[in-house]
Design a protein around this motif. Sequence first.
Motif, PDB file in Angstrom:
ATOM      1  N   THR A  86       0.801  -0.924  -0.201  1.00 51.96           N
ATOM      2  CA  THR A  86       0.020  -0.210   0.057  1.00 51.96           C
ATOM      3  C   THR A  86       0.825   1.541  -0.561  1.00 51.96           C
ATOM      4  N   SER A  87       0.482   2.412  -0.387  1.00 48.49           N
ATOM      5  CA  SER A  87       1.038   3.621  -0.197  1.00 48.49           C
ATOM      6  C   SER A  87      -0.100   5.019  -0.519  1.00 48.49           C
ATOM      7  N   PHE A 103      -1.281  -5.035  -5.082  1.00 50.55           N
ATOM      8  CA  PHE A 103      -1.715  -3.219  -4.356  1.00 50.55           C
ATOM      9  C   PHE A 103      -3.104  -2.140  -4.308  1.00 50.55           C
ATOM     10  N   LEU A 104      -3.252  -2.076  -3.393  1.00 45.58           N
ATOM     11  CA  LEU A 104      -3.645  -1.266  -2.447  1.00 45.58           C
ATOM     12  C   LEU A 104      -3.446   0.461  -1.909  1.00 45.58           C
ATOM     13  N   PRO A 105      -4.019   1.302  -3.685  1.00 42.81           N
ATOM     14  CA  PRO A 105      -3.708   2.823  -2.610  1.00 42.81           C
ATOM     15  C   PRO A 105      -4.600   3.081  -1.675  1.00 42.81           C
ATOM     16  N   ALA A 109     -10.089   1.409   3.133  1.00 42.68           N
ATOM     17  CA  ALA A 109     -10.730   1.034   3.660  1.00 42.68           C
ATOM     18  C   ALA A 109     -10.793  -0.263   3.960  1.00 42.68           C
ATOM     19  N   PRO A 110     -10.940  -0.542   5.509  1.00 41.80           N
ATOM     20  CA  PRO A 110     -10.473  -2.282   6.394  1.00 41.80           C
ATOM     21  C   PRO A 110     -11.153  -2.646   5.793  1.00 41.80           C
ATOM     22  N   ALA A 111     -12.610  -2.460   5.042  1.00 43.45           N
ATOM     23  CA  ALA A 111     -12.943  -3.965   5.052  1.00 43.45           C
ATOM     24  C   ALA A 111     -12.513  -4.550   3.416  1.00 43.45           C
ATOM     25  N   ALA A 112     -12.395  -3.628   2.375  1.00 45.37           N
ATOM     26  CA  ALA A 112     -11.309  -3.847   1.149  1.00 45.37           C
ATOM     27  C   ALA A 112     -10.137  -4.446   1.449  1.00 45.37           C
ATOM     28  N   VAL A 113      -9.917  -3.762   2.893  1.00 45.63           N
ATOM     29  CA  VAL A 113      -8.260  -4.263   3.056  1.00 45.63           C
ATOM     30  C   VAL A 113      -8.705  -6.321   3.463  1.00 45.63           C
TER      31      VAL A 113
END
Length: 122
Positions: A86-87, A103-105, A109-113
């Motif tokens: 992430t970044s 990759f998560l920008p 959202a915690p739910a997305a993680v």
Amino acid sequence: MTTKTPATVLVVEDEAFLLFAIADELREAGYQVLEASNADQAIGLLESRQDISILFTDIDMPGSMDGLRLSAAVRDRWPPVKIIITSGKRQPAQDAMPSGGVFLPKPYAPAAVAATILGLLD
């Protein structure tokens, strides 16, 4: 009835508030969570624990290596570990990402993680 041991997630983030926030969210989602504020701490945990399933790391961190170098080291030394990077400052080029890495920008959202982790573990 068998109970499944929750997956262990290693969260590596140098910003204390973000580290604590995502760690708490992941615990609430049912994961075991280990916390590290830099790559050196993360490597130490990986060397001492056999149960880490997921590495969730920020790219920009102080210390001997950033999150991309950490993820490359994890891919080489611990191939079964799934990797989420992430970044909020940059998106890495596809060839800079470890094989199978996601990759998560930021902001995420915690739910997305949690959903991404679930997808990687399936």
